[in-house]
Write an enzyme that holds these catalytic residues in place. Structure first.
Site: not given
Ligand code: 13P
Length: 259
Positions: A9-11, A97, A99, A169, A175, A215, A236-237
């Site tokens: 997930n590149w966000k 999600h 977010e 999640e 993150g 993470s 994510g990251g």
């Protein structure tokens, strides 16, 4: 046995040139393992076409990070429908999600509409669920997760749900560098499978893919993916760094329980 899935997930990250480099590196690095693990890249909507084109013929899928709650074309400024995503060759899309839930006040009812819209056009929804730290401390993990899943699945039959993927999640692990321990994550995944078995039958609960996200990195992926009910990751990251993402995919591909 369930086949492992790793989704990046590149966000809100990416630029035309960066995407060309990242996808180029990924395609090269992932080529030896891509048969043994399903791999998905979810760039921002505006880059779906570019990334989909770069991935075409590689066996790696492109996915969306969200979809409109509205089913039909119409006056919904800024929205993109499930049908449009399908038109662009999208095979999976995230819904719910944390977010989106927190930054856009997305309720369970909205998440349910989005999930239904995706299923109707043959896109596999990845339903994200997870608790906050306050909810965990208050002993509410199972209640929060069960409520989120049951609300999103409401009114849908086992047959209709057969393409759904789940992603656990925990919000406190996203993150933050604080991964849930493999045991903590496994406990929630096992609970999810158990509640799905009682609501929808064991055939469904045994085949459904349940990802862990929060993470995940190359250094902890092996341990997480070796847990019996963790079928892969939502990243994510670490999905923005080709060596990290490749190592995570490799951990999923080589997990002894990967079918
Ligand atoms: P991080 O891997 O950056 O913690 O993000 C997880 C996530 O939210 C993926 O959807």
């Amino acid at each position: 046995m369930r086949k492992a899935l790793v989704a990046g997930n590149w966000k809100m990250h990416g630029r035309i040139n960066q995407n060309i480099n990242l996808i180029g590196d990924l395609v090269e690095q992932l080529s030896p393992i891509k048969e043994s693990v399903s791999i998905l890249v979810c760039p921002p909507l505006v880059y779906i076409n570019q990334v989909g084109g770069l991935l075409s013929g590689t066996g790696i899928n492109v996915g969306a990070q969200d979809v409109s709650r509205f089913e039909k074309d119409g006056a919904h400024t800024g929205d993109c429908s499930a049908e449009m995503l399908a038109d662009m060759g999208v095979s999976y899309a995230l819904v719910g999600h944390s977010e989106r839930r927190s930054e856009y006040q997305e309720t369970d009812a909205v998440v349910a509409l989005k999930l239904k819209n995706l299923l109707q056009v043959g896109i596999k929804p990845i339903l994200c669920v997870g608790e906050s730290l306050e909810q965990r401390d208050a002993g509410l993990v199972e209640k929060v997760i069960a409520d989120q899943i049951l609300a999103a699945f409401s009114g849908l039959s086992v047959k209709e749900l057969s393409n759904v993927v789940l992603a656990y999640e925990p919000i406190w692990a996203i993150g933050t560098g604080k991964t849930a321990s493999p045991e903590q994550a496994q406990a929630v995944h096992a609970f999810i499978r158990q509640m799905l078995a009682s609501g929808y039958g064991s055939e469904f609960s045994e085949q459904v893919t349940i990802l862990y996200g929060g993470s995940v990195k190359a250094a902890n992926a092996d341990q997480l993916f070796s847990q019996p009910d963790i079928d892969g990751g939502l990243i994510g990251g670490a999905a923005l760094v080709s060596e990290e993402f490749t190592a995570i995919c490799r951990a999923a591909a080589t997990s002894p329980k990967n079918g």
